[in-house]
Each structure stands twice: as C-alpha cells, then as structure tokens.
Design an enzyme around this catalytic site. Structure first.
Site, short mmCIF file in Angstrom:
data_model
loop_
_atom_site.label_atom_id
_atom_site.label_comp_id
_atom_site.label_asym_id
_atom_site.label_seq_id
_atom_site.Cartn_x
_atom_site.Cartn_y
_atom_site.Cartn_z
N GLN A 197 -3.90 -5.00 7.13
CA GLN A 197 -4.83 -5.99 6.58
C GLN A 197 -4.67 -7.37 7.21
O GLN A 197 -5.47 -8.26 6.92
CB GLN A 197 -4.64 -6.12 5.06
N CYS A 237 -4.82 2.46 -3.56
CA CYS A 237 -3.54 3.00 -3.05
C CYS A 237 -2.37 2.06 -3.34
O CYS A 237 -1.46 1.91 -2.51
CB CYS A 237 -3.60 3.29 -1.56
N HIS A 247 0.87 -1.19 0.00
CA HIS A 247 0.00 0.00 0.00
C HIS A 247 0.90 1.23 0.00
O HIS A 247 2.01 1.19 0.54
CB HIS A 247 -0.83 -0.05 1.29
N LYS A 266 -9.92 -0.64 10.91
CA LYS A 266 -10.00 -1.91 10.19
C LYS A 266 -10.21 -3.09 11.15
O LYS A 266 -10.40 -4.22 10.73
CB LYS A 266 -8.75 -2.13 9.35
N ASP A 270 3.51 -3.89 8.09
CA ASP A 270 2.26 -3.15 7.94
C ASP A 270 1.14 -4.17 8.16
O ASP A 270 0.81 -4.96 7.27
CB ASP A 270 2.21 -2.55 6.53
N1 PLP Z 1 -1.61 -0.48 4.68
C1 PLP Z 1 -2.55 -1.27 4.14
C2 PLP Z 1 -2.17 -2.66 3.71
C3 PLP Z 1 -3.85 -0.81 3.98
O1 PLP Z 1 -4.77 -1.60 3.44
C4 PLP Z 1 -4.17 0.51 4.40
C5 PLP Z 1 -5.54 1.05 4.23
O2 PLP Z 1 -6.28 0.65 3.39
C6 PLP Z 1 -3.17 1.29 4.96
C7 PLP Z 1 -1.91 0.76 5.09
C8 PLP Z 1 -3.43 2.69 5.41
O3 PLP Z 1 -4.20 2.68 6.56
P1 PLP Z 1 -4.72 4.06 7.19
O4 PLP Z 1 -5.47 4.75 6.07
O5 PLP Z 1 -5.60 3.66 8.30
O6 PLP Z 1 -3.53 4.84 7.61
#
Ligand code: PLP
Length: 586
Positions: free
Chosen positions: A370, A532, A290, A393, A367
C-alpha cells in the site's frame, strides 16, 4: 597466434547485423579444446547456462605478473565469448587487467543485444574469476567491477530515478488514459472507482504492452536464443531495471519477479526466517498488518518455537514509537511492518523503524503493497532489508509482484520454490542454486505481466511519484473534511498528515454491506468487510468497515459522488440494526 581485440572489432563492424551474431559464434571455432582431464570441477565457472572451465594463472613471479588465461566450454557461443576475453586480457599484467575497461569491449560488440541475460551472468562469472586472480596478484590494484554487457545491470543511483517531482497532476487527463473508468455503464453512469487499495485500474499503455507482447513476440523467458526469446529477455531485464530505479535499488539484480506480495512475504518468512529464527527468538509485527504480513510470521513462529510480538499502537492507530522497545529487543530477529496500513491508512515511519530494528540486531521486512503505489520509496535511504509489493496495486497486471532485498539478505535467504531456472548445477543427489534474482524465480515467470509491470512503473515515474502523492494527499484532505460532516460517520485511523490515500469508515447503525449496495447503485465502487485484517478489526471492535481508497485517476468529483451516495444511503436505509462497539486499536 590468437586473434586480437582490434581484429575482432574490425571484422565485426564490417558485418551486416544479421551476420554479427553468427560471427560471435564462429569466433570460438579456433579456440583450443581442453583435454578431458583438464576439465576439472574446481575450474567450473558458476552462473553459466553451459559448462565453462576457466583457469587464469600468473606467468612470472613478479609483483605484478602477466596473466595467462585458458578456458573452454561445451557451447560454441561461450567459446566465442572466451575468445573475446582472452583477446582483451591475455598477456596483460595483473594491474592492467584490473584497470581494463572490459565493458567497452562488450558494448562495441553489442553483446547486450546478442547474448541472453543469463549468458551475460555467465560472462560476468568469467570476468569475476579473472579479476579476482588479478586483484590477488596485484596488491595495489583498485577494483572497478565491470558488468557483462548489460546496461540493465548498471548500478542505479538516486540521480537516475526519474520523477517529475513538482508538476501538479491533472487527474482528468490521467483518468482519460483508463478505458475502464471512461466507459458508460449499462445504467448510463460512469464508474467512480474507489477501490484502488484492492487493485488499481490499468492505463491504456499497460494494456497495450500486454497485447504487444502477446501479439508480436511472446516466448518463454531465459530459454530460447531465437529472436522472440531474445526480445522477451531484453524486455524483462528492462522492466527489472525500471523497477530498480523506481525504488532506488542499488542494482536490478536485487529485484526478483514474484507472484505478488503474499507469495513474497511467505518466501521471506520461510526462505530467510526459517534459517535465522530459532526457538525463543522474537518476531515483531503490528496489529494493523494485512493477513499477508501476519499469518506467515504467525506460522513461522509456531514452527520455530519463536514468539510473535505486537508493536504497541497509539489510540489513533500509529506505531507507538515510545513504547516500541517494550517488544523490539535483542531477542528480536525480524520486524515486519507495512509501509502503509490498508485499513487505517497509517504511513509507518520506515526509516526510523529500520534504524531501531538494526540497533536491536533485527532485520526489517516491509510490506510495501500500500505504500509503493503512493509514496516515494528509496530502499537505500530507508535502509530496509526486504521490501515487497504487488503489480496490480501499481497500475500493473495481477499475478506479478516484486521482491527487493539487500544483496546480503538475498544471498543468505534460501529459495522456497525449486526447479527450472533457479539452479546453478543439478546432480542426482545435490543441487546448487543460481545467484539472485534467478534463485527466487523458479519455473516460468508471469512473463507478459512482468514486462507490463515495467510499463506501469514507467508510467508512474513519468507522472512523478511526488505528483501522485501530492494529488492523493489533497484528495484525502478533501474527503476527510467532507465525510466528517456526515452525522454518525466515523473515520478510523490517524489524522491525515500521518496517512496515505485510504479512508475506512462506518456509519452508525448502517451495516457496511447495506451501504455498499446503495453506493454501487450510484456506481461508487468501494470495498467493505475486514479487508484481510481480522485482528485489527477485532481491536477496533467492529466486524467490518467500508473503505474508499484513492489513486492518481480520482478527482474531487469522485469524492462528492461518494459523499452524496452515503447521504442517500443514510436517508433511505432503516438504521439501528448494526451498532459497532466502540473500540480503540491500542
Ligand atoms: N499487504 C497489504 C498491505 C495489502 O493491502 C495487500 C492486498 O490488499 C496485500 C498485502 C496482499 O497483496 P496480494 O493480494 O497482491 O498478495
């Protein structure tokens, strides 16, 4: 003659609870004051909200000397705490002090209730100072570090992680707890929510918790000793402890509340990375990241003159472990990977990746945005250096996330936000910073959200993360089989055994945006776009995909609604305009 511990207990236990906190305050009235010249900087105890000077010295030069403790503070409540410590420790030999169960004293005086978490840190600072001298003077002592009056700060062990492991999940009963999902929409339909990968919905208990805080005891955190403030501090620390148990962190002090995954990855890249990544070093990520786990490392690499490298992927979108050493070398400082890809659904082998990163001398940053909502996560077993995730999430509120770090990593990382609460001492030209987690929690926290995040995580624990995972995995199998029967529909990512509960797909000739309109007409709520992950979509050779992502509340009926809506879109929308290039991700 100073008061003894037994006398303190007796007087304390005779009092009405309302008078007990007053008693703790009054205990310090008889403590002798330090003269101004005795208030030396070298005796200041760090971690305290107020100024505390403490000296512990041996009174004889035997192998196991008795220890004399003197201390003073500018806060009366701290003078009360000092009196308790002196009563407990004074006159004891070094080895006795090391073995002394000081937490029993704190528990009997209910310090968890009567003093704020930050005061407890200060109390811990005093205990640590006394213990370190006692250990130094008593070579044979075995140290069991006590914790200052807080069960919330007790180390967690795998055994304390709650999980209702083998219970199957009743998705209809789960869905019934989500008001947003059980409503009837203006067109008479009920929502089929398949965008939990973006944000999950909240169960009633989380909504209720937010309301409870707002309506009953909202106040700023770690500031006020009045009853609302004390309650808020307790609730926040309880939430922190729940989160620590959920991911099996060794201590709640390794959990910091942050604004979310994106902010936290930036904190790590620029708090840890800026300090340890130098010109010529490598940072390794993957093309499936992401943007939140991509752009900060890209920018850090540019700033430091380091190289951003990409772990090779297999054709079906997994990290190619056999080719990993092509990029993961002794020049690598950081390996940053997602636990689960938000598009391909790939579950990355974190334990193996952590081992490979450490063998190469790098740290691993995960990260978990997910993966934490869907997979059991044991940070100690995985041996990851940092792991981050977002509240929204995991069935919790927006605006709050989590930074987990190994104790050493948190210690060596610099804060990137400076200001209130995160400091130890501030002078006109220099400042020192608090220990983690306060170091990473500058300013006012998202208080209500952080508390309700604990409720959300407890809700997940009560359902059982294994039960959630098994349920979602079953949905993934069913959805994959059903959607694969639809002519012209391509699912991206690996086979289901390597995936989490995410299906990203395209239908030949049908633009994802056009498809989304038809799906919405059926109240089937999915997401489309590049999610993203522009570099990943470029590698796939497509500009956009449609993504259905599942959570504990989804049912088999939801999947059938999705499939039927896609079939209707195919039969009603003129096709042929949107032809995806045929790309792999490798
Ligand atoms: N990393 C992953 C794998 C994501 O799916 C997301 C959000 O969709 C993020 C990071 C970013 O999360 P946040 O928008 O809560 O900062």
């Amino acid at each position: 003659m100073l008061i003894t511990t037994e006398e303190i207990f007796e007087e304390f236990e005779d009092l009405d609870p309302r008078d007990q906190s007053q008693y703790l305050l009054e205990l310090g009235y008889d403590l002798p004051d330090f003269k101004p010249e005795e208030k030396r900087d070298c005796d200041l105890v760090s971690g305290c909200q107020s100024q505390v000077w403490l000296r512990a010295s041996a009174v004889d030069d035997s192998d196991d000397p008795a220890i004399d403790i003197v201390a003073d503070s500018d806060a009366q409540i701290v003078r009360g705490l000092i009196t308790i410590l002196i009563a407990a420790y004074s006159g004891r030999r070094a080895s006795e002090i090391v073995a002394y169960p000081i937490t029993d004293v704190f528990d009997r005086l209910n310090l968890r209730q009567y003093i704020s978490p930050q005061r407890r840190n200060g109390l811990q600072g005093m205990v640590d100072r006394i213990l370190s001298l006692a250990v130094e003077l008593s070579a044979s002592a075995v140290v069991m570090t006590p914790t200052a009056g807080s069960h919330a700060e007790e180390p967690t062990t795998a055994a304390t992680v709650t999980s209702a492991d083998h219970r199957p999940l009743d998705a209809d009963a789960v869905k019934a707890q989500f008001p947003v999902l059980t409503q009837t929409l203006e067109d008479g339909l009920q929502p089929v929510f398949l965008d939990s990968g973006a944000s999950a919905q909240k169960p009633q208990c989380v909504i209720d918790k937010e309301r409870e805080v707002e309506e009953q005891y909202f106040a700023n955190a770690y500031r006020g000793r009045y009853r609302f403030g004390a309650r808020i501090d307790e609730e926040l620390e309880a939430s922190r402890a729940i989160i620590a148990r959920f991911i099996n962190a060794a201590s709640p002090t390794q959990i910091a509340f942050t604004p979310g995954t994106t902010a936290t990855l930036n904190m790590i890249a620029f708090g840890w990375g800026r300090k340890f990544v130098h010109a010529g070093d490598d940072i390794v990520i993957t093309m499936m990241e992401h943007h939140a786990n991509f752009v900060p490392w890209q920018q850090l690499a540019k700033e430091r003159g380091a190289h951003l490298k990409f772990a090779p992927l297999t054709e079906d979108g997994r990290i190619d472990m056999e080719r990993l050493s092509e990029v993961l070398t002794d020049r690598t400082k950081v390996l940053a990977v997602s636990g689960t890809s938000n598009v391909l659904g790939t579950n990355n082998p974190l334990k193996e990746l952590a081992r490979r990163a450490h063998d190469a001398g790098a740290i691993i940053v995960v990260d978990g945005a997910q993966s934490v909502p869907h997979l059991p996560t044991d940070v100690q077993d995985l041996d990851v250096d940092f792991l981050v995730f977002s509240g929204h999430k995991v069935y919790g509120p927006t605006g709050v996330g989590v930074l987990y770090g190994k104790a050493d990593r948190l210690e060596e990382a610099d804060p990137i936000l400076f200001g209130g609460h995160m400091i130890d001492q501030v002078g006109p030209h220099e400042s020192t910073f608090a220990q983690a987690p306060a170091k990473f929690e500058a300013g006012t926290l998202p208080i209500v959200q952080a508390i309700a995040l604990g409720t959300a995580i407890q809700w997940m624990s009560d359902l059982g993360i294994d039960a959630i995972h098994n349920h979602e995995q079953k949905l993934l199998e069913i959805a994959t089989a059903r959607l694969s029967q639809i002519p012209g529909l391509t699912i991206y990512g690996p086979a289901t055994e390597h995936k989490g509960a995410i299906i990203s797909f395209r239908v030949d000739g049908l633009h994802p945006e056009d498809l989304a309109i038809v799906l919405d007409r059926h109240a089937v709520l999915t997401r489309h776009g590049n999610h993203c992950t522009m570099p990943l979509h470029q590698a796939l050779g497509v500009s956009a995909t449609t993504r259905a992502s599942f959570a504990a509340y989804n049912t088999e009926a939801d999947i059938e609604s999705l499939a039927l809506a896609i079939e209707e879109a195919i039969s009603t929308i003129p096709r042929g305009r949107d032809v995806a290039a045929d790309g792999g991700v490798g």
